[in-house]
Scaffold this motif. Sequence first.
Motif, PDB file in Angstrom:
ATOM      1  N   GLY A   1       0.923  -1.164  -0.010  1.00 49.57           N
ATOM      2  CA  GLY A   1      -0.404   0.028  -0.257  1.00 49.57           C
ATOM      3  C   GLY A   1       1.005   0.958   0.271  1.00 49.57           C
ATOM      4  N   VAL A   2       2.124   1.338  -0.763  1.00 53.71           N
ATOM      5  CA  VAL A   2       3.110   2.391  -0.339  1.00 53.71           C
ATOM      6  C   VAL A   2       2.943   2.424  -1.393  1.00 53.71           C
ATOM      7  CG1 VAL A   2       5.218   3.158   0.307  1.00 53.71           C
ATOM      8  CG2 VAL A   2       4.101   1.779   1.650  1.00 53.71           C
ATOM      9  N   ILE A   3       2.429   3.818  -1.921  1.00 50.73           N
ATOM     10  CA  ILE A   3       3.142   3.955  -3.677  1.00 50.73           C
ATOM     11  C   ILE A   3       2.901   5.257  -4.244  1.00 50.73           C
ATOM     12  CG2 ILE A   3       1.161   2.757  -4.570  1.00 50.73           C
ATOM     13  CD1 ILE A   3      -1.430   4.356  -4.427  1.00 50.73           C
ATOM     14  N   GLY A   4       3.723   5.959  -5.177  1.00 50.49           N
ATOM     15  CA  GLY A   4       3.571   7.200  -5.331  1.00 50.49           C
ATOM     16  C   GLY A   4       5.258   7.750  -5.184  1.00 50.49           C
ATOM     17  N   ASP A   5       4.699   9.262  -4.555  1.00 50.44           N
ATOM     18  CA  ASP A   5       6.701   9.715  -3.900  1.00 50.44           C
ATOM     19  C   ASP A   5       6.706   9.392  -2.934  1.00 50.44           C
ATOM     20  OD1 ASP A   5       6.115  11.450  -6.271  1.00 50.44           O
ATOM     21  OD2 ASP A   5       5.032  13.392  -4.701  1.00 50.44           O
ATOM     22  N   ASP A   6       5.336   8.613  -1.459  1.00 46.16           N
ATOM     23  CA  ASP A   6       6.364   7.542  -1.227  1.00 46.16           C
ATOM     24  C   ASP A   6       7.091   6.491  -0.434  1.00 46.16           C
ATOM     25  OD1 ASP A   6       4.947   9.626   0.433  1.00 46.16           O
ATOM     26  OD2 ASP A   6       3.059   7.528   1.349  1.00 46.16           O
ATOM     27  N   ALA A   7       6.161   5.872  -1.926  1.00 49.71           N
ATOM     28  CA  ALA A   7       7.605   4.997  -2.307  1.00 49.71           C
ATOM     29  C   ALA A   7       8.834   4.904  -3.093  1.00 49.71           C
ATOM     30  CB  ALA A   7       6.615   3.655  -3.094  1.00 49.71           C
ATOM     31  N   GLU A   8       9.256   5.632  -3.884  1.00 49.15           N
ATOM     32  CA  GLU A   8       9.842   6.479  -4.199  1.00 49.15           C
ATOM     33  C   GLU A   8      11.077   6.972  -2.849  1.00 49.15           C
ATOM     34  OE1 GLU A   8      10.939   6.314  -6.976  1.00 49.15           O
ATOM     35  OE2 GLU A   8       9.198   5.361  -7.610  1.00 49.15           O
ATOM     36  N   GLU A   9      10.065   7.215  -1.679  1.00 50.88           N
ATOM     37  CA  GLU A   9      11.290   8.229  -0.901  1.00 50.88           C
ATOM     38  C   GLU A   9      11.465   6.518  -0.596  1.00 50.88           C
ATOM     39  OE1 GLU A   9      10.573  10.710   3.044  1.00 50.88           O
ATOM     40  OE2 GLU A   9       9.303  10.314   1.855  1.00 50.88           O
ATOM     41  N   VAL A  10      11.318   5.875  -0.160  1.00 45.54           N
ATOM     42  CA  VAL A  10      11.920   4.338   0.557  1.00 45.54           C
ATOM     43  C   VAL A  10      12.855   3.713  -0.134  1.00 45.54           C
ATOM     44  CG1 VAL A  10      11.245   1.885   1.268  1.00 45.54           C
ATOM     45  CG2 VAL A  10       9.344   3.897   2.020  1.00 45.54           C
ATOM     46  N   ILE A  11      12.933   4.185  -1.500  1.00 45.93           N
ATOM     47  CA  ILE A  11      13.637   3.251  -2.358  1.00 45.93           C
ATOM     48  C   ILE A  11      15.157   4.294  -2.509  1.00 45.93           C
ATOM     49  CG2 ILE A  11      14.128   3.082  -5.159  1.00 45.93           C
ATOM     50  CD1 ILE A  11      10.972   2.323  -5.626  1.00 45.93           C
ATOM     51  N   ALA A  12      14.534   5.539  -2.206  1.00 44.17           N
ATOM     52  CA  ALA A  12      16.138   6.005  -2.302  1.00 44.17           C
ATOM     53  C   ALA A  12      16.922   6.622  -0.806  1.00 44.17           C
ATOM     54  CB  ALA A  12      15.620   7.786  -2.499  1.00 44.17           C
ATOM     55  N   GLU A  13      16.101   6.387  -0.086  1.00 46.88           N
ATOM     56  CA  GLU A  13      16.701   6.196   1.132  1.00 46.88           C
ATOM     57  C   GLU A  13      17.081   4.404   0.890  1.00 46.88           C
ATOM     58  OE1 GLU A  13      17.687   6.538   4.839  1.00 46.88           O
ATOM     59  OE2 GLU A  13      17.195   7.915   3.740  1.00 46.88           O
ATOM     60  N   LEU A  14      16.565   3.638   0.944  1.00 50.69           N
ATOM     61  CA  LEU A  14      17.753   2.444   0.308  1.00 50.69           C
ATOM     62  C   LEU A  14      18.884   2.461  -0.143  1.00 50.69           C
ATOM     63  CD1 LEU A  14      13.933   0.105  -0.313  1.00 50.69           C
ATOM     64  CD2 LEU A  14      15.687  -0.317   2.352  1.00 50.69           C
ATOM     65  N   ILE A  15      18.753   3.199  -1.377  1.00 51.16           N
ATOM     66  CA  ILE A  15      20.337   3.422  -1.985  1.00 51.16           C
ATOM     67  C   ILE A  15      20.281   3.566  -1.325  1.00 51.16           C
ATOM     68  CG2 ILE A  15      20.818   4.381  -3.927  1.00 51.16           C
ATOM     69  CD1 ILE A  15      17.796   4.051  -5.764  1.00 51.16           C
ATOM     70  N   GLN A  16      20.265   4.930  -0.397  1.00 50.24           N
ATOM     71  CA  GLN A  16      21.539   5.249   0.515  1.00 50.24           C
ATOM     72  C   GLN A  16      21.729   4.596   1.395  1.00 50.24           C
ATOM     73  OE1 GLN A  16      20.055   9.526   2.103  1.00 50.24           O
ATOM     74  NE2 GLN A  16      22.233   9.896   2.215  1.00 50.24           N
ATOM     75  N   GLN A  17      21.412   3.486   1.791  1.00 51.67           N
ATOM     76  CA  GLN A  17      21.435   3.026   3.572  1.00 51.67           C
ATOM     77  C   GLN A  17      22.530   1.587   2.427  1.00 51.67           C
ATOM     78  OE1 GLN A  17      18.960   2.058   5.707  1.00 51.67           O
ATOM     79  NE2 GLN A  17      18.094   4.449   6.278  1.00 51.67           N
ATOM     80  N   ASN A  18      22.257   1.572   0.491  1.00 55.93           N
ATOM     81  CA  ASN A  18      22.624   0.531   0.117  1.00 55.93           C
ATOM     82  C   ASN A  18      22.184  -0.773   0.265  1.00 55.93           C
ATOM     83  OD1 ASN A  18      25.193   0.209  -1.635  1.00 55.93           O
ATOM     84  ND2 ASN A  18      26.620  -0.555   0.150  1.00 55.93           N
ATOM     85  N   TYR A  19      21.292  -0.403   0.749  1.00 60.45           N
ATOM     86  CA  TYR A  19      20.107  -2.313   0.931  1.00 60.45           C
ATOM     87  C   TYR A  19      19.887  -2.277  -0.616  1.00 60.45           C
ATOM     88  CZ  TYR A  19      20.329  -2.031   5.627  1.00 60.45           C
ATOM     89  OH  TYR A  19      19.333  -2.400   7.704  1.00 60.45           O
ATOM     90  N   LEU A  20      19.786  -1.525  -1.623  1.00 66.94           N
ATOM     91  CA  LEU A  20      19.367  -1.002  -3.014  1.00 66.94           C
ATOM     92  C   LEU A  20      20.800  -1.238  -3.823  1.00 66.94           C
ATOM     93  CD1 LEU A  20      16.959  -2.606  -4.697  1.00 66.94           C
ATOM     94  CD2 LEU A  20      16.477   0.188  -4.224  1.00 66.94           C
TER      95      LEU A  20
END
Length: 151
Positions: free
Chosen positions: A34-53
């Motif tokens: 249920g996480v979509i749009g800008d919220d999803a992109e914010e989570v993805i950006a944080e995962l990239i920054q923390q090197n999970y993704l």
Amino acid sequence: MTDYLKDALKKAAMFCAYQERTQQEVRDRLKDWGVIGDDAEEVIAELIQQNYLNEERFAKSFAGGKFRVKGWGKRKIKQHLQQRGITGYNLDQAMKEIEPDDYRTTLADLLTKKRQSIRDDNPLVIKQKLVRYALSKGYESDLVWQVVEGM
């Protein structure tokens, strides 16, 4: 970041920590949660920054694993990576994970093993079956013919 997004980030981090993922796989999972749009992109950006993704790391491990474990050829690996949204630089880096000498040796080993399972005496039928098998594994036809002719 809201508590709702922090929870999504924590779940997504665990999802990524389990095994390498692509951004699209994470995006799809976030959508399921249920996480979509800008919220999803914010989570993805944080995962990239923390090197999970890291899509380059995913592409390299995917290509190396499919080649070593399943004996896939470059064409099949490339096709599957593209289906997962991996292109350009990351795709090129993944293909560099496969050493040319290992590639040819693996193909020869696969064909030798396959030859032992073919119950036919006609050399043309045997060649045809070996070539079809190697092509289905994703190897390039010119290399397949070179190896089959050299057997």
